[in-house]
Design an enzyme around this catalytic site. Structure first.
Site, PDB file in Angstrom:
ATOM      1  N   TYR A  91     -44.301  -2.855  -7.244  1.00  0.00           N
ATOM      2  CA  TYR A  91     -43.200  -1.940  -7.572  1.00  0.00           C
ATOM      3  C   TYR A  91     -42.669  -2.220  -8.987  1.00  0.00           C
ATOM      4  CZ  TYR A  91     -38.299  -0.530  -7.797  1.00  0.00           C
ATOM      5  OH  TYR A  91     -37.088  -0.024  -8.212  1.00  0.00           O
TER       6      TYR A  91
ATOM      7  N   LEU B 122     -29.942  -5.459   1.431  1.00  0.00           N
ATOM      8  CA  LEU B 122     -28.813  -6.121   2.087  1.00  0.00           C
ATOM      9  C   LEU B 122     -27.687  -5.161   2.491  1.00  0.00           C
ATOM     10  CD1 LEU B 122     -27.480  -8.798   2.907  1.00  0.00           C
ATOM     11  CD2 LEU B 122     -26.476  -8.873   0.618  1.00  0.00           C
TER      12      LEU B 122
ATOM     13  N   LYS C  49     -42.907   0.005 -12.650  1.00  0.00           N
ATOM     14  CA  LYS C  49     -41.790   0.369 -13.528  1.00  0.00           C
ATOM     15  C   LYS C  49     -42.081  -0.045 -14.963  1.00  0.00           C
ATOM     16  CE  LYS C  49     -38.876   2.231 -10.571  1.00  0.00           C
ATOM     17  NZ  LYS C  49     -38.420   3.629 -10.694  1.00  0.00           N
TER      18      LYS C  49
ATOM     19  N   ASP D 137     -36.933  17.686  -5.705  1.00  0.00           N
ATOM     20  CA  ASP D 137     -37.058  16.587  -4.739  1.00  0.00           C
ATOM     21  C   ASP D 137     -38.073  17.011  -3.678  1.00  0.00           C
ATOM     22  OD1 ASP D 137     -34.722  14.128  -4.121  1.00  0.00           O
ATOM     23  OD2 ASP D 137     -36.349  14.480  -2.693  1.00  0.00           O
ATOM     24  N   ASN D 138     -38.851  16.046  -3.172  1.00  0.00           N
ATOM     25  CA  ASN D 138     -39.778  16.399  -2.074  1.00  0.00           C
ATOM     26  C   ASN D 138     -39.199  16.020  -0.703  1.00  0.00           C
ATOM     27  OD1 ASN D 138     -40.058  13.651  -1.885  1.00  0.00           O
ATOM     28  ND2 ASN D 138     -42.262  13.611  -2.242  1.00  0.00           N
TER      29      ASN D 138
ATOM     30  N   ASN E  31     -37.541  10.967   1.186  1.00  0.00           N
ATOM     31  CA  ASN E  31     -36.573   9.923   1.560  1.00  0.00           C
ATOM     32  C   ASN E  31     -35.151  10.424   1.328  1.00  0.00           C
ATOM     33  OD1 ASN E  31     -35.778   7.425   2.527  1.00  0.00           O
ATOM     34  ND2 ASN E  31     -35.782   6.481   0.511  1.00  0.00           N
TER      35      ASN E  31
HETATM   36  N1  UFG Z   1     -31.009 -10.287   2.054  1.00  0.00           N
HETATM   37  C1  UFG Z   1     -30.731 -10.905   3.261  1.00  0.00           C
HETATM   38  N2  UFG Z   1     -30.936 -10.210   4.416  1.00  0.00           N
HETATM   39  C2  UFG Z   1     -31.397  -8.909   4.429  1.00  0.00           C
HETATM   40  C3  UFG Z   1     -31.662  -8.288   3.176  1.00  0.00           C
HETATM   41  C4  UFG Z   1     -31.469  -9.011   2.014  1.00  0.00           C
HETATM   42  O1  UFG Z   1     -30.330 -12.073   3.309  1.00  0.00           O
HETATM   43  O2  UFG Z   1     -31.567  -8.323   5.520  1.00  0.00           O
HETATM   44  C5  UFG Z   1     -30.749 -11.019   0.804  1.00  0.00           C
HETATM   45  C6  UFG Z   1     -31.976 -11.222  -0.073  1.00  0.00           C
HETATM   46  O3  UFG Z   1     -32.675 -12.376   0.316  1.00  0.00           O
HETATM   47  C7  UFG Z   1     -31.358 -11.302  -1.474  1.00  0.00           C
HETATM   48  C8  UFG Z   1     -30.142 -10.368  -1.383  1.00  0.00           C
HETATM   49  O4  UFG Z   1     -29.874 -10.238   0.012  1.00  0.00           O
HETATM   50  O5  UFG Z   1     -30.883 -12.605  -1.708  1.00  0.00           O
HETATM   51  C9  UFG Z   1     -30.401  -8.997  -1.962  1.00  0.00           C
HETATM   52  O6  UFG Z   1     -31.576  -8.447  -1.378  1.00  0.00           O
HETATM   53  P1  UFG Z   1     -31.929  -6.895  -1.493  1.00  0.00           P
HETATM   54  O7  UFG Z   1     -33.172  -6.656  -0.681  1.00  0.00           O
HETATM   55  O8  UFG Z   1     -30.740  -6.060  -1.153  1.00  0.00           O
HETATM   56  O9  UFG Z   1     -32.178  -6.687  -3.051  1.00  0.00           O
HETATM   57  P2  UFG Z   1     -33.246  -7.338  -4.059  1.00  0.00           P
HETATM   58  O10 UFG Z   1     -32.444  -8.091  -5.083  1.00  0.00           O
HETATM   59  O11 UFG Z   1     -34.324  -8.052  -3.350  1.00  0.00           O
HETATM   60  O12 UFG Z   1     -33.904  -6.045  -4.738  1.00  0.00           O
HETATM   61  C10 UFG Z   1     -33.138  -4.871  -4.986  1.00  0.00           C
HETATM   62  C11 UFG Z   1     -34.021  -3.634  -4.827  1.00  0.00           C
HETATM   63  C12 UFG Z   1     -35.005  -3.544  -5.932  1.00  0.00           C
HETATM   64  C13 UFG Z   1     -34.281  -3.630  -7.251  1.00  0.00           C
HETATM   65  C14 UFG Z   1     -33.462  -4.880  -7.344  1.00  0.00           C
HETATM   66  C15 UFG Z   1     -32.703  -4.866  -8.645  1.00  0.00           C
HETATM   67  O13 UFG Z   1     -34.707  -3.671  -3.581  1.00  0.00           O
HETATM   68  O14 UFG Z   1     -35.663  -2.302  -5.848  1.00  0.00           O
HETATM   69  O15 UFG Z   1     -32.563  -4.936  -6.256  1.00  0.00           O
HETATM   70  O16 UFG Z   1     -31.941  -5.995  -8.814  1.00  0.00           O
HETATM   71  F1  UFG Z   1     -35.164  -3.605  -8.255  1.00  0.00           F
END
Ligand code: UFG
Length: 336
Positions: free
Chosen positions: A150, A201, A154, A33-34, A37
């Protein structure tokens, strides 16, 4: 089953939980690991959890000589590759950095593995390789149309693995497409520990619960979903970690390559998650509805049947468990 496994990014959120599950399943683990994060004290915590010394090389997958040194120092049966950048929004702003770390880093790793004669690899992929859903739940053979740099990184890595195997059949791989990881280890010794304001979230809600952030911003309540907020397939990080153990067993035991979703098959909304977290922390959490976040999909969840049939993988932890373990971890972290 036994075997010695290199975990790149093993000090991170999913990597550290996978380390614990692998040691419990009888594997020997070495971490690379570096710490870009992850905190260094994760290694001490892993030693407490596993009851054994944890070997960790501080190195970057972009450093080819360092990779060769790690492979020269140990005789590995397989590698699990977590190391990489993972913020979707940041990848849009920094596509070159993302490609370099995620794609060049992975190609360096595969080359080092090949030189060392280690040709089994489990790769951390993502549900975002699918893009806009044509059918739900997403099956693994859903069209792949990544929408962010991103997700595109992948997919480049997935394709590289397929090409490497086509060229040399001694390779075998497990491609694991993660849905949305949540929760923490039940010991509350390891969990998600973002350096900055979280994008995702669950860690965001957790910081509202600890009082480090004032209020959750709900990105849109006008989606075509039961309560109008975005729906995702949240999977407990310990379940996700167990998926890697199963994947390695199939690779080491039978050299059988596979591509599987790690998902629960069930979707929950942003407000479902908030309510579940309120139950876990025992208080109301403030939120406001703001506009949709650019690039967000309304709803998606995964088909878990291939993971069940091929890996014998089934999730056992629910939403309340995700929130309770997250709350225990962040409360402890804040007070330590
Ligand atoms: N959301 C909010 N408020 C916030 C953050 C998120 O309402 O502050 C909502 C988003 O709009 C979405 C849900 O919560 O509807 C989930 O959002 P996340 O950012 O937690 O997750 P994502 O589904 O956008 O993406 C995540 C990771 C990705 C991964 C993906 C896999 O960030 O790297 O899940 O399903 F690939």
């Amino acid at each position: 089953m036994s075997g010695r496994v290199l975990l790149t990014g093993g000090a991170g959120y999913i990597g550290s939980h996978t380390c614990v599950e692998l040691v419990e399943a009888g594997f020997e683990v070495v971490i690379l690991d570096n710490f870009s994060n992850a905190r260094r004290d994760v290694i001490d915590r892993l030693e407490v959890l596993t009851g054994a010394p944890v070997i960790c090389h501080e190195a970057d997958v972009l450093d080819r000589d360092a990779l060769d040194r790690v492979f020269a120092a140990h005789d590995f049966d397989a590698v699990v590759h977590f190391a990489g950048k993972k913020a979707v929004g940041e990848s849009v702003a920094q596509p070159l950095d993302y490609f370099h770390t995620n794609c060049t880093g992975f190609s360096n790793l595969l080359q080092a593995m090949d030189r060392a004669g280690v040709r089994r690899v489990v790769f951390s992929s993502t549900a975002t390789v699918y893009g806009k859903p044509e059918v739900l739940p997403y099956p693994e053979d859903h069209p792949l149309r990544p929408e962010s740099p991103y997700a595109a990184n992948k997919l480049v890595c997935e394709n590289l693995l397929r090409q490497v195997k086509a060229a040399d059949d001694r390779w075998s791989y497990g491609i694991l497409r993660y849905f949305n990881p949540a929760g923490a280890h039940p010991s509350a010794l390891i969990g998600e520990d973002p350096n900055d304001i979280p994008n995702n979230l669950m860690p965001y809600i957790a910081k509202v619960a600890t009082g480090e952030l004032p209020c959750l911003r709900v990105f849109g309540d006008d989606y075509d979903t039961p309560d109008g907020t975005g729906v995702r397939d949240y999977i407990h990080v310990v379940d996700l970690a167990r998926g890697h153990v199963q994947s390695l067993k199939l690779l080491i035991g039978q050299d059988q390559s596979h591509i599987v979703n790690l998902s629960t098959g069930q979707g929950f909304s942003v407000l479902d998650m908030l309510r579940a977290y309120e139950r876990a922390c025992g208080k109301e959490l403030p939120y406001e509805v703001v506009g949709r976040r650019a690039g967000d999909l309304a709803a998606f969840w995964g088909d878990p049947s291939r993971a069940r049939d091929l890996l014998g993988f089934e999730t056992t932890r629910d939403l309340d468990d995700m929130c309770a373990t997250s709350w225990a971890w962040v409360s402890r972290r804040k007070n330590s």
